[in-house]
Scaffold this active site. Structure first.
Site, PDB file in Angstrom:
ATOM      1  N   LEU A 214      39.623  -0.311  20.127  1.00  0.00           N
ATOM      2  CA  LEU A 214      41.074  -0.234  20.018  1.00  0.00           C
ATOM      3  C   LEU A 214      41.500  -0.363  18.566  1.00  0.00           C
ATOM      4  O   LEU A 214      41.010  -1.239  17.852  1.00  0.00           O
ATOM      5  CB  LEU A 214      41.719  -1.357  20.845  1.00  0.00           C
ATOM      6  N   SER A 215      42.403   0.499  18.122  1.00  0.00           N
ATOM      7  CA  SER A 215      43.043   0.394  16.817  1.00  0.00           C
ATOM      8  C   SER A 215      41.998   0.411  15.701  1.00  0.00           C
ATOM      9  O   SER A 215      41.282   1.386  15.543  1.00  0.00           O
ATOM     10  CB  SER A 215      43.912  -0.868  16.778  1.00  0.00           C
TER      11      SER A 215
END
Length: 425
Positions: free
Chosen positions: A162-163
């Protein structure tokens, strides 16, 4: 770094509890939280590996495996986002839940504030995110350790994140196509988009204006001499993400379809739950090689869908947003749910995948008057450098404060335009 953790061998509950408490206290001092908040929900428990081999990236390794995991099972590496920990990702992403259901091991790497002030993986630093170097090399060492420990299938090793963890995921897929059979980039960036921290925000918020071939070259140059097969890549992006802008999903699509040598036009599209549009890009044999999932109105985070349904997983929380269980659909795409890779739907073929919703006449508009500050606070607009911009249309509202006011009209879910006059009552 703390000393390697020793297994708790005492026969008494009191000593096990005491050792766990002491271990947590020691790890908290160095910023590494070891005890998962929801371990009892799974058949195994999240465990830190004190020593896993070469660790030039100064990362911590955590792992989870269901009780009685058989040899030859898949292995998934799951990287958290900024300000998060391995425990957060274990608790909320759904990967431990899916590991129990479908039988595979999960490695949760963890960075720290010594490496980066916000505990972000260094996807933007070529001394840390390239093959054989820094954090990338540390993750590779974790994979090697886990493969030996669990006797996992070396042809079914996958990575997701994520991210900032997603940015590192893209880098790892390019760095080690000989290791990873597939990946999932959730609210992330194209491989090697930035090579310095100063360039990172430019990648996050702006179109880099590179051709698919130029993006593909970044993959090919990450492991010179590798000719394939390339990892199968899932891309997840919210249309209202103003931390990692939706253009990044287009760049990821261009990058990995070019690496595969396939067109940037989707082979097919279909609608899924949670306002999700799935666009499939097939390889020369008609098998899905790249999939782009665009989630209407979702901001920055990992899409989850808590519940007990067969396609549900995860828990909502900070950066874990309730739309769809992205982890399940990713695992299905990789072919580790027992159902094989996600098939190409027989639905109509789309000319292109657009990460931004187009207003439609069938949607009933709603109007929201208020100050720019109120619009940002309510999630109808976002702030970039002190200026407020309407979500979706990205129309400039002026300074983000209580003195400037506008009426925003929502013409499609999560898509706002300025409507100071003529807005429906």
């Amino acid at each position: 770094m703390s000393a390697p953790m020793s297994p708790m061998t005492s026969a008494t509950r009191r000593r096990r509890t005491l050792l766990a408490t002491l271990a947590a206290a020691v790890l908290a001092v160095v910023g590494l939280i070891a005890v998962p908040g929801a371990a009892t929900a799974n058949s195994g428990s999240l465990t830190q590996v004190g020593s896993f081999g070469s660790n030039p990236g100064n990362l911590a390794m955590y792992e989870y495996a269901p009780a009685g995991l058989a040899s030859g099972a898949p292995l998934v590496v799951a990287l958290h986002g900024c300000t998060q920990t391995a425990t957060n990702y274990y608790d909320d992403s759904g990967w431990a839940q899916l590991a129990d259901t479908y039988g595979f091991a999960v490695v949760f790497p963890q960075t720290n504030s010594t490496n980066n002030a916000l505990s972000c993986f260094s996807w933007f630093d070529s001394t840390k995110d390239t093959r054989g170097n820094g954090e990338a090399a540390s993750v590779k060492a974790m994979v090697d350790y886990a493969l030996g420990q669990y006797h996992s299938d070396t042809k079914r090793v996958f990575v997701t994140g994520l991210s900032a963890g997603a940015g590192m995921t893209a880098d790892l897929l390019a760095d080690y196509p000989d290791v990873f059979a597939g990946g999932s980039v959730d609210s992330g960036l194209a491989a090697q988009c930035a090579t310095s921290q100063s360039a990172a925000s430019g990648c996050q918020q702006n179109n880099q204006n590179l051709t698919p071939a130029q993006w593909g070259d970044k993959v090919r140059s990450s492991d010179p001499g590798w000719t394939g097969p390339w990892p199968r890549v899932a891309i997840w992006q919210g249309t209202a993400d103003y931390t990692v802008y939706p253009v990044n999903s287009t760049e990821l699509r261009d990058q990995w379809t070019n690496a595969w040598g396939i067109p940037q036009t989707a082979s097919s599209t279909q609608s899924l739950t949670g306002g999700t549009t799935e666009s499939v890009y097939d390889d020369a044999n008609g098998n899905p090689a790249v999939e782009l999932y665009s989630i209407s109105g979702m901001g920055h985070g990992l899409a989850v869908d808590p519940g007990t349904g067969s396609t549900q997983c995860g828990q909502t929380g900070a950066y874990f947003l309730g739309y769809i269980c992205s982890s399940y659909y990713t695992a299905q795409f990789w072919g580790i749910t027992g159902a094989g890779p996600s098939p190409s739907p027989s639905a109509s073929v789309s000319a292109s995948a657009s990460p931004t919703p187009t207003p439609t006449a069938t949607y009933t508009p709603s109007c929201y008057p208020g100050s720019n500050y109120a619009q940002v606070t309510a999630g109808r607009a976002h702030d970039v450098g002190g200026i407020a911009y309407a979500n979706g249309s990205n129309a400039s509202l002026g300074l983000d404060n209580v003195f400037y006011t506008h009426t925003l009209e929502e013409t499609a879910p999560g898509y706002y335009v300025i409507a100071d006059s003529g807005c429906p009552a």
